[in-house]
Scaffold this motif. Structure first.
Motif, mmCIF file in Angstrom:
data_model
loop_
_atom_site.group_PDB
_atom_site.id
_atom_site.type_symbol
_atom_site.label_atom_id
_atom_site.label_comp_id
_atom_site.label_asym_id
_atom_site.label_seq_id
_atom_site.Cartn_x
_atom_site.Cartn_y
_atom_site.Cartn_z
ATOM 1 N N PHE A 153 -7.238 9.339 1.537
ATOM 2 C CA PHE A 153 -6.194 8.745 1.659
ATOM 3 C C PHE A 153 -5.125 9.559 1.747
ATOM 4 N N GLU A 154 -4.332 9.572 2.807
ATOM 5 C CA GLU A 154 -3.191 10.548 3.028
ATOM 6 C C GLU A 154 -1.772 9.889 3.100
ATOM 7 N N MET A 155 -0.824 10.231 2.365
ATOM 8 C CA MET A 155 0.661 9.823 2.696
ATOM 9 C C MET A 155 1.556 11.106 3.306
ATOM 10 N N ILE A 197 0.749 -1.157 0.061
ATOM 11 C CA ILE A 197 0.094 0.256 -0.053
ATOM 12 C C ILE A 197 0.787 1.234 0.038
ATOM 13 N N ARG A 198 1.915 1.127 0.888
ATOM 14 C CA ARG A 198 2.974 2.441 0.845
ATOM 15 C C ARG A 198 3.580 2.626 -0.531
ATOM 16 N N LEU A 258 -8.532 6.598 -6.751
ATOM 17 C CA LEU A 258 -7.913 5.352 -6.499
ATOM 18 C C LEU A 258 -8.251 4.158 -7.394
ATOM 19 N N LYS A 305 2.420 1.657 -3.508
ATOM 20 C CA LYS A 305 1.219 2.092 -4.438
ATOM 21 C C LYS A 305 0.898 3.661 -3.992
ATOM 22 N N GLY A 306 0.990 4.172 -2.783
ATOM 23 C CA GLY A 306 0.697 5.406 -2.437
ATOM 24 C C GLY A 306 1.700 6.355 -2.827
ATOM 25 N N ASN A 307 3.019 5.917 -3.020
ATOM 26 C CA ASN A 307 3.944 6.695 -3.497
ATOM 27 C C ASN A 307 3.883 7.188 -4.923
ATOM 28 N N TRP A 347 0.872 5.951 5.896
ATOM 29 C CA TRP A 347 -0.043 6.180 4.994
ATOM 30 C C TRP A 347 -1.268 6.282 5.967
ATOM 31 N N PHE A 406 -5.165 -0.106 -6.213
ATOM 32 C CA PHE A 406 -5.311 0.265 -4.955
ATOM 33 C C PHE A 406 -6.284 -0.379 -4.288
#
Length: 952
Positions: free
Chosen positions: A644-646, A544-545, A571, A547-549, A667, A575
């Motif tokens: 969703f936050e990174m 998940i991290r 998303l 993909k978030g980046n 995240w 994701f």
């Protein structure tokens, strides 16, 4: 003579060493320089001193250094030595003796930089020593210790020789105290640090050895202290009740002892009277009361009498520490003047604010890899024995957390490991049940008449007792706080911590279940499958991290913080698949733990009565709750916003890594209600039977309707709501304040070089007129930093000090108040709760209006909801926030009837339709629009008029 008698033994033990202090031009040894050295050499034969003023190679010394160092002048510096001229005599003086400094790392780094050579003398840090043995002190700097440990009224001089002498006095007293009153702490600490290379260890061992071998008669070291108890003012022998409110408030002579500047105001009495009626009739009372009216004193008087007379607890909920501190200072004064001898007040925070002694004990038993880690654990061990409340964030040493390498790097992880958590609390079976910080607070709550809490705890009240009567001050923050509290969240950190709490350590849930199964010979119950599922969660979190980046490029980075936010609509399927997989893992963990628990219950029914069973249920509940949040994020429902936050890696933040290269490591998924009225009603209003809601900024267009509807108070019905019309300002704003709007701002592109240059020029030119006395408020810390860099040297050369409140806010505000000749830079933490009276603040410069970030997922969904209802989203959402923030900011300027000054609102578009409404919400200042030159001319004219030509 008395001092010599008292400390002669310790002086003998601590002979053959140096006490040293330096003064510098700043805090960075690589770019700043030493300007003074002071040292005291103590040997068995004599005491010698060394003192030199050093002329730095750089010409400019910041002005606040002269303010800080008592009596030091530019002439002294010019007559000083170059450092290389005193090197040899300094080396001769210190020889190879150990050196004691109050913050030794600081002194050593500057000395080695100046000498351009390592110093091989052993350094002993007295500040560290105080942190270890007086861990419950709120501060450990010399000034605090002089006043609160030596009990002297003088200030720290910030002069090298004097501070070296004070260091010696403080160390000698501390060591005396260790063998007279803290011998248990000393013995335990030495046992814990045995065989370590802690520099203080041999000295402390010698002291303990002498004590145990009866070489010192403790009774002869300390004379019996005098009785210095205060003659407390108890007031009249009259029992006051709420029927006497007007009589009490009109009796200025009664108030004079505790509140010397008290004066009766009809508006103040009206607040108290109406609040009493609301409490009696179980109503909610709304009042907007301006600065200076004395609303705090009004409601505290009613709350004190009500709680004492009716024996009914009253809660006071605030948003800032400053107000909470004011409440705790004023209630005892009110109680004394009323003659309420036994009134009890306490404060309470959420359970996770407090440390768990069981967890601390477990943590310190782990093997330490180095001295830094060992000292951290010793500090926590001693802190847990001496701390008054056990509040981890409010009562632990800021200096120790910043200067001990292990603590600095692992503080968040360490605090998470030792925080009280409801799911880990073993209740009756806890070995520390009677000493538990949180339990002691709950006992205090039960016995108290009044209790202060913050808005966060009010909104998430665990039900320790009923909150029947409550006063909510600083209520302008209530909607934002409510949204924050009612937003459901789950983060990668939460899930990693869950894995650790389930699997690692003797107190991990699965370990405890294994012990229980084994000890009770419960054959056939296996928990290996639980481990297999839990260990798989790390890979899912990492996917998940990653993909978030990848998606960070599609997200929106706020101007106000360094995180990327994604709306649910962007998303992609991959994701969503990752999130759903993580959700399924959480559900499987919950099911497996529940299955093990049920198998145990079938064989051993008494398991249901044990704390381990309760703990098991808590973790099952937590897993399913977080799985539910993940489910909501991929299947958003009407009335909610999921996003969703990174968040960036802290190391990257410190190193200012380029955004394109930055990796986002944490995240978080959020599920926020678009309307908070129902939640607030169910969690707060429904359970109260009389409350007061107040602030200096509560109404819009003279009406309370917006806040009443937004927070669900309208569910009570009109008969249960009581209001006073907004009270008129006490101060003469029209004649004593000017709102100036520059008309020659080159651009409203706030990040552009042109705007930042204009801000810098405005600050320099206006503050020069009044010799500083200016506070500048920014919404962006990044822009604030750029502008500070642009103005600092110029202002300093003009004799105007620069105070940057991004760090050590309270200290910077205090210095700004004291010196009355600087420019204070701050952000949101200075918008409210900061009280700077008098000449120190005569001009307020506001960078721009506080409109919400328009690209945030929450803003977009909320705006869409309002527009569907036919409402103007900009006016109801953005403009409303901007108005309330501007009113709070404006309120920083005028704090007393004598205060006068300017507010410059720089980044505002005068051509917008909302402009007149926005300005019209302010308390009637004199309004002026013109170019910067015209504003400067008006400032000269007004300050001459206000102060009869006094030179500012």
């Amino acid at each position: 003579m008395e001092f010599i008698k008292k400390h002669i033994r310790v002086r003998k033990l601590l002979s053959d060493l140096i006490y040293l202090d330096i003064e510098t031009t700043g805090l960075d040894s690589k770019k700043d320089e030493i300007i003074e050295i002071g040292a005291i050499k103590v040997t068995s034969e004599k005491v010698e001193k060394f003192h030199r003023i050093i002329k730095p190679e750089k010409e400019h010394i910041p002005l606040h250094i002269y303010d800080l160092c008592e009596g030091l002048t530019e002439n002294d510096i010019q007559k000083g030595y170059l450092f290389n001229e005193i090197e040899d005599e300094f080396y001769d003086f210190i020889e190879d003796l150990p050196i004691v400094c109050h913050n030794a790392k600081f002194e050593k780094s500057f000395l080695e930089e100046a000498l351009n050579f390592p110093i091989y003398n052993k350094f002993l840090d007295s500040l560290e020593l105080f942190c270890i043995f007086k861990p419950h002190f709120s501060h450990h700097n010399i000034d605090y210790l002089i006043k609160n440990y030596l009990q002297e009224t003088r200030d720290e001089k910030h002069r090298a020789l004097e501070d070296a002498y004070d260091t010696r006095i403080l160390v000698e007293k501390l060591l005396d105290d260790l063998i007279s009153t803290d011998i248990d702490l000393l013995e335990d600490s030495l046992d814990y640090m045995d065989f370590s290379d802690w520099p203080w260890l041999p000295y402390l061992d010698d002291i303990l050895y002498d004590y145990k071998n009866n070489k010192v008669d403790i009774d002869n070291i300390f004379e019996e202290s005098e009785d210095i108890s205060e003659d407390l003012f108890i007031g009249n022998d009259i029992f006051y009740s709420l029927d006497d409110l007007e009589e009490i408030m009109r009796d200025e002579e009664l108030w004079e002892k505790e509140f010397p500047n008290y004066e009766f105001r009809n508006e103040q009495y009206e607040i108290a009277r109406t609040m009493t009626e609301a409490f009696e009739n179980e109503q909610v009372f709304f009042v907007e009361a301006p600065t200076g009216i004395g609303k705090t004193l009004s409601y505290l008087l009613v709350a004190t009498i009500w709680a004492y007379d009716k024996d009914e607890k009253v809660f006071i909920s605030t948003n800032t520490k400053n107000l909470q501190q004011q409440v705790h200072e004023e209630i005892p004064k009110i109680a004394r003047l009323l003659g309420f001898d036994n009134l009890k007040i306490t404060d309470l925070k959420g359970i996770e604010n407090y440390a768990c002694k069981e967890k601390i004990n477990k943590e310190i038993q782990k093997t330490s890899k180095n001295l830094s880690e060992r000292l951290t654990k010793l500090y926590l061990r001693n802190w847990s024995k001496r701390a008054a409340s056990g509040d981890l964030d409010g009562e632990t040493s800021y200096w120790f957390a910043k200067n001990n390498e292990y603590f600095k790097e692992h503080k968040e992880e360490l605090f998470n490991a030792i925080r009280c958590k409801s799911e880990d609390c073993y209740k009756s079976n806890c070995n520390y049940n009677q000493e538990c910080f949180h339990k002691r607070k709950l006992n205090d709550l039960e016995e108290s008449h009044l209790c202060t809490i913050n808005h966060s705890l009010l909104l998430n009240w665990p039900g320790y007792t009923n909150i029947d009567k409550v006063i909510i001050d600083e209520a302008h923050n209530l909607e934002e706080q409510s949204l924050n509290s009612f937003t459901e969240r789950v983060s990668s950190s939460d899930l990693k911590f869950l894995k650790n709490r389930l699997t690692q350590g003797n107190k991990a849930l699965l370990i405890l279940l294994q012990y229980y199964i084994s000890n009770n010979n419960l054959e056939g119950i296996e928990i290996d499958s639980c481990y297999n599922i839990i260990y798989g969660i790390d890979d899912e979190l990492d996917e998940i991290r990653k993909k978030g980046n990848e998606l960070a490029k599609k997200g929106n980075k706020s101007d106000y913080d360094d995180k990327y936010t994604f709306r649910d609509k962007i998303l992609d399927d991959e994701f969503i698949k990752l999130i759903n997989s993580c959700r399924q893992t959480l559900l499987r963990i919950a099911d497996e733990i529940e299955n093990v628990s049920n198998q145990i219950l079938k064989i051993k029914s008494e398991f249901e009565t044990q704390d381990l069973y309760v703990m098991t249920l808590e973790y099952i509940k937590k897993c399913r709750k977080w799985a539910g949040i993940l489910n909501k994020s991929t299947n958003p429902s009407s009335g909610f916003c999921s996003y969703f936050e990174m968040h960036p890696n802290k190391k990257d933040e410190k190193q200012k890594v380029n955004n394109k290269e930055k990796q986002y490591y944490k995240w978080q998924i959020c599920h926020a209600p678009l309307n908070i009225d129902d939640n607030f009603y169910e969690n707060v209003i429904k359970n109260t039977s009389g409350s007061m809601v107040t602030s200096a900024t509560l109404v819009r267009n003279g009406s309370y309707e917006e806040i009443i509807k937004a927070l669900g108070f309208d569910n009570l019905g009109e008969e249960k709501i009581k209001t006073l019309p907004p009270i008129d300002p006490v101060f003469d704003y029209h004649n004593n304040s000017v709102l100036a709007i520059p008309t020659n701002v080159p651009t409203l592109d706030y990040n552009s070089e042109e705007f930042l240059d204009f801000m810098a020029n405005t600050i320099i030119e206006t503050s020069e007129i009044i010799n500083g006395r200016t506070m500048v408020l920014f919404l962006s810390l990044e822009r604030m930093g750029i502008v500070i860099d642009k103005v600092k040297d110029t202002l300093e050369q003009k004799g105007i000090r620069v105070y940057d409140a991004r760090t050590s806010r309270e200290k910077k505000v205090k210095e700004f108040k004291k010196q009355r000749g600087g420019v204070l830079f701050g952000s949101r933490s200075l918008f409210a709760g900061v009280d700077i009276k008098g000449y120190a603040l005569s001009c307020l410069i506001i960078e721009k209006l506080d409109f919400p970030y328009p690209y945030s997922p929450y803003y977009k969904d909320k705006a869409e909801q309002l527009e569907c209802k036919g409402q103007d989203a900009f006016r109801e959402l953005s403009l409303r926030k901007a108005i309330f923030t501007l009113r709070q900011q404006f309120g920083r300027l005028i704090r007393t009837r004598e205060d006068k000054g300017f507010v410059l609102l720089v980044g505002v578009n005068r051509n917008k339709s909302y402009y007149n409404e926005l300005i019209g919400e302010l308390p009637d200042p004199y309004k002026f629009e013109g170019d910067l030159e015209s504003i400067k001319n008006l400032m000269v004219e007004k300050f001459e008029e206000w102060y009869n030509g006094i030179d500012f």
